[in-house]
Scaffold this motif. Sequence first.
Motif, PDB file in Angstrom:
ATOM      1  N   TYR A   1      39.371  35.253  38.877  1.00 58.89           N
ATOM      2  CA  TYR A   1      38.060  35.900  38.870  1.00 58.89           C
ATOM      3  C   TYR A   1      37.978  36.930  39.985  1.00 58.89           C
ATOM      4  O   TYR A   1      38.125  36.601  41.173  1.00 58.89           O
ATOM      5  CB  TYR A   1      36.937  34.880  39.040  1.00 58.89           C
ATOM      6  N   THR A   2      37.780  38.200  39.626  1.00 59.40           N
ATOM      7  CA  THR A   2      37.596  39.289  40.575  1.00 59.40           C
ATOM      8  C   THR A   2      36.125  39.351  40.954  1.00 59.40           C
ATOM      9  O   THR A   2      35.263  39.616  40.095  1.00 59.40           O
ATOM     10  CB  THR A   2      38.055  40.625  39.969  1.00 59.40           C
ATOM     11  N   VAL A   3      35.817  39.116  42.218  1.00 58.91           N
ATOM     12  CA  VAL A   3      34.418  38.980  42.645  1.00 58.91           C
ATOM     13  C   VAL A   3      33.668  40.295  42.534  1.00 58.91           C
ATOM     14  O   VAL A   3      32.518  40.339  42.085  1.00 58.91           O
ATOM     15  CB  VAL A   3      34.368  38.441  44.091  1.00 58.91           C
ATOM     16  N   LEU A   4      34.305  41.402  42.917  1.00 57.37           N
ATOM     17  CA  LEU A   4      33.673  42.722  42.880  1.00 57.37           C
ATOM     18  C   LEU A   4      34.499  43.639  41.991  1.00 57.37           C
ATOM     19  O   LEU A   4      35.288  44.451  42.485  1.00 57.37           O
ATOM     20  CB  LEU A   4      33.554  43.305  44.300  1.00 57.37           C
ATOM     21  N   PRO A   5      34.355  43.543  40.676  1.00 54.67           N
ATOM     22  CA  PRO A   5      35.241  44.292  39.779  1.00 54.67           C
ATOM     23  C   PRO A   5      35.052  45.799  39.815  1.00 54.67           C
ATOM     24  O   PRO A   5      35.906  46.528  39.318  1.00 54.67           O
ATOM     25  CB  PRO A   5      34.880  43.726  38.396  1.00 54.67           C
ATOM     26  N   ASN A   6      33.955  46.290  40.390  1.00 53.49           N
ATOM     27  CA  ASN A   6      33.712  47.727  40.461  1.00 53.49           C
ATOM     28  C   ASN A   6      33.928  48.294  41.853  1.00 53.49           C
ATOM     29  O   ASN A   6      33.472  49.401  42.149  1.00 53.49           O
ATOM     30  CB  ASN A   6      32.289  48.042  39.994  1.00 53.49           C
ATOM     31  N   ASP A   7      34.618  47.548  42.714  1.00 56.53           N
ATOM     32  CA  ASP A   7      34.928  48.016  44.062  1.00 56.53           C
ATOM     33  C   ASP A   7      36.429  48.191  44.221  1.00 56.53           C
ATOM     34  O   ASP A   7      37.219  47.506  43.581  1.00 56.53           O
ATOM     35  CB  ASP A   7      34.429  47.011  45.107  1.00 56.53           C
ATOM     36  N   LYS A   8      36.806  49.106  45.098  1.00 59.82           N
ATOM     37  CA  LYS A   8      38.228  49.287  45.384  1.00 59.82           C
ATOM     38  C   LYS A   8      38.788  48.091  46.138  1.00 59.82           C
ATOM     39  O   LYS A   8      39.921  47.674  45.888  1.00 59.82           O
ATOM     40  CB  LYS A   8      38.449  50.559  46.210  1.00 59.82           C
ATOM     41  N   LEU A   9      38.036  47.570  47.069  1.00 61.59           N
ATOM     42  CA  LEU A   9      38.456  46.400  47.838  1.00 61.59           C
ATOM     43  C   LEU A   9      37.628  45.213  47.371  1.00 61.59           C
ATOM     44  O   LEU A   9      36.405  45.231  47.460  1.00 61.59           O
ATOM     45  CB  LEU A   9      38.262  46.642  49.337  1.00 61.59           C
ATOM     46  N   THR A  10      38.303  44.188  46.870  1.00 62.21           N
ATOM     47  CA  THR A  10      37.581  43.061  46.312  1.00 62.21           C
ATOM     48  C   THR A  10      38.307  41.754  46.575  1.00 62.21           C
ATOM     49  O   THR A  10      39.540  41.696  46.497  1.00 62.21           O
ATOM     50  CB  THR A  10      37.374  43.230  44.801  1.00 62.21           C
ATOM     51  N   PRO A  11      37.588  40.699  46.896  1.00 59.59           N
ATOM     52  CA  PRO A  11      38.207  39.369  46.929  1.00 59.59           C
ATOM     53  C   PRO A  11      38.354  38.827  45.519  1.00 59.59           C
ATOM     54  O   PRO A  11      37.669  39.271  44.588  1.00 59.59           O
ATOM     55  CB  PRO A  11      37.212  38.541  47.747  1.00 59.59           C
ATOM     56  N   PHE A  12      39.246  37.869  45.351  1.00 62.44           N
ATOM     57  CA  PHE A  12      39.388  37.199  44.069  1.00 62.44           C
ATOM     58  C   PHE A  12      39.708  35.733  44.306  1.00 62.44           C
ATOM     59  O   PHE A  12      40.229  35.352  45.354  1.00 62.44           O
ATOM     60  CB  PHE A  12      40.458  37.862  43.188  1.00 62.44           C
TER      61      PHE A  12
ATOM     62  N   LEU B   1      42.566  48.561  45.446  1.00 61.44           N
ATOM     63  CA  LEU B   1      43.024  49.423  44.364  1.00 61.44           C
ATOM     64  C   LEU B   1      43.413  50.782  44.949  1.00 61.44           C
ATOM     65  O   LEU B   1      42.550  51.575  45.332  1.00 61.44           O
ATOM     66  CB  LEU B   1      41.924  49.574  43.318  1.00 61.44           C
ATOM     67  N   ILE B   2      44.718  51.047  45.024  1.00 53.68           N
ATOM     68  CA  ILE B   2      45.210  52.306  45.594  1.00 53.68           C
ATOM     69  C   ILE B   2      44.966  53.448  44.623  1.00 53.68           C
ATOM     70  O   ILE B   2      44.463  54.513  44.999  1.00 53.68           O
ATOM     71  CB  ILE B   2      46.703  52.179  45.935  1.00 53.68           C
ATOM     72  N   THR B   3      45.354  53.279  43.369  1.00 50.38           N
ATOM     73  CA  THR B   3      45.091  54.238  42.298  1.00 50.38           C
ATOM     74  C   THR B   3      44.507  53.469  41.115  1.00 50.38           C
ATOM     75  O   THR B   3      44.300  52.261  41.186  1.00 50.38           O
ATOM     76  CB  THR B   3      46.371  54.974  41.870  1.00 50.38           C
TER      77      THR B   3
END
Length: 461
Positions: free
Chosen positions: A364-375, A410-412
């Motif tokens: 589960y990706t906690v912040l799916p619309n962020d470049k930096l996200t915890p999971f 997310l780099i790219t």
Amino acid sequence: MRFYNFTIIVAIASILTSCGSYLSQPVDFEAPRTGEISETTKRLRSLPEPEEKVVVGVYNFRDLTGQYKPSEVGSTFSTAVTQGATSILVKALEDSGWFTAIERENIGNLLNERNIIRSTRQEYQGGNSSEPQLPPLLYAGILLEGGIVSYDTNIMTGGLGARYLGVGASTQYRQDRVTIYLRAISTSSGKILKNVYISKTILSQALDASLFKYVSFQRLLEAETGFTRNEPVQIAVKEAIEKAVEGLVVEGIEDKIWTPKGGDTIASQLVNDYSLDKEEEELTGLYNRKYIERKYNSALGVSLGASLLSADFSKNYLAPQLTIDYKNHIYRGLALQLSGSVFELNGGAAFTETFGSLGAGLNYTVLPNDKLTPFVQAGAGVLSRLSEIEISDAKSNFFKLQYGLGMEYLITDNLGLKGFATHNITLSDELDYTINGTRDDHYFNFGIGVNFYLGKSNNNN
């Protein structure tokens, strides 16, 4: 003592980071000065010249919030935002160089004065027809309407502080938000040509440091310092209005409502630059977080790291591990994940062995619309010994439960850098060939790696 020194360092560093405000404290009366020029003002003034200025009328650009300034000591009749936004808008129109603003806010005063001029001429010039008549008033081809539609207080508050043995420092902040709308209306047709929406945050900040300590018997040292800094609401409104006028000009060029000098080349460059800035701003959410759209719904991950055994031996050491995983998004941030690992568990001279594992679970990706996200991830799997079994009748395959957490950047669009840690519970005490105590053997995996995103994104993801 170390924490004591650390607290002093934090206090000094906090003051130095804001030394611009701290060292610029007012100590004398100041002379009047012209208004502040912000980066928004500079961009507005740097717009290319128009092919022809547009005559606009502004009847009223007012505070529509009806909100009074918040107070902690009781009610107040002071409004939260300026009531002179019309004057700010007229100044912004002048700075842009694209508009000729005509007086409409107090049109009654203007008409009364013109009537006085006519009456005076008729009375003292005896109706001499050779005297020139008053020139006609300009009429507006476009009306500008709108206003300040929202002022939200305390959309974000917080702070940080520490105190030890009488030495401490703290900082607090509060963020408010003002929102305006500006629309252009054709006076010939009544059509709304453009409607621009702009918001601006307002920062209030406080920082203080204090010392309260007995330096010797009956000798008390007490000292404190600090400052508060509040961004003026009027400047925030001014910058929002200037940004709205800039947007009105450029979006009008894009829709061919008006054109700049220099033709299509200048217009295309200006629109492209504005579109890039607007796209970047639209991706930024309420709390200044940049939102991105993940364009791929599956990912192949490769990571290297270490494993740490926690079993029946007192000494355990980090050992290498390699993990390959695949995940496919089911809905938004939730993904089905399959993984395979080869790793070593090292209990020193008593036990060292290589294992392989296969697992399945949910990620589960906690912040799916962020470049930096915890999971977070959880699942189950099996692991098997890959080394030669030391005891012939020992168990070689184990069922396990696993859970963990990590962080991905997310780099790219199709490449992400990740780090993670997982806890693996084997539900058996025979992993290290030793059965001892009541707790089952378990181990930890730590790793860093990359995710290669594949496939096409679903609209629901």
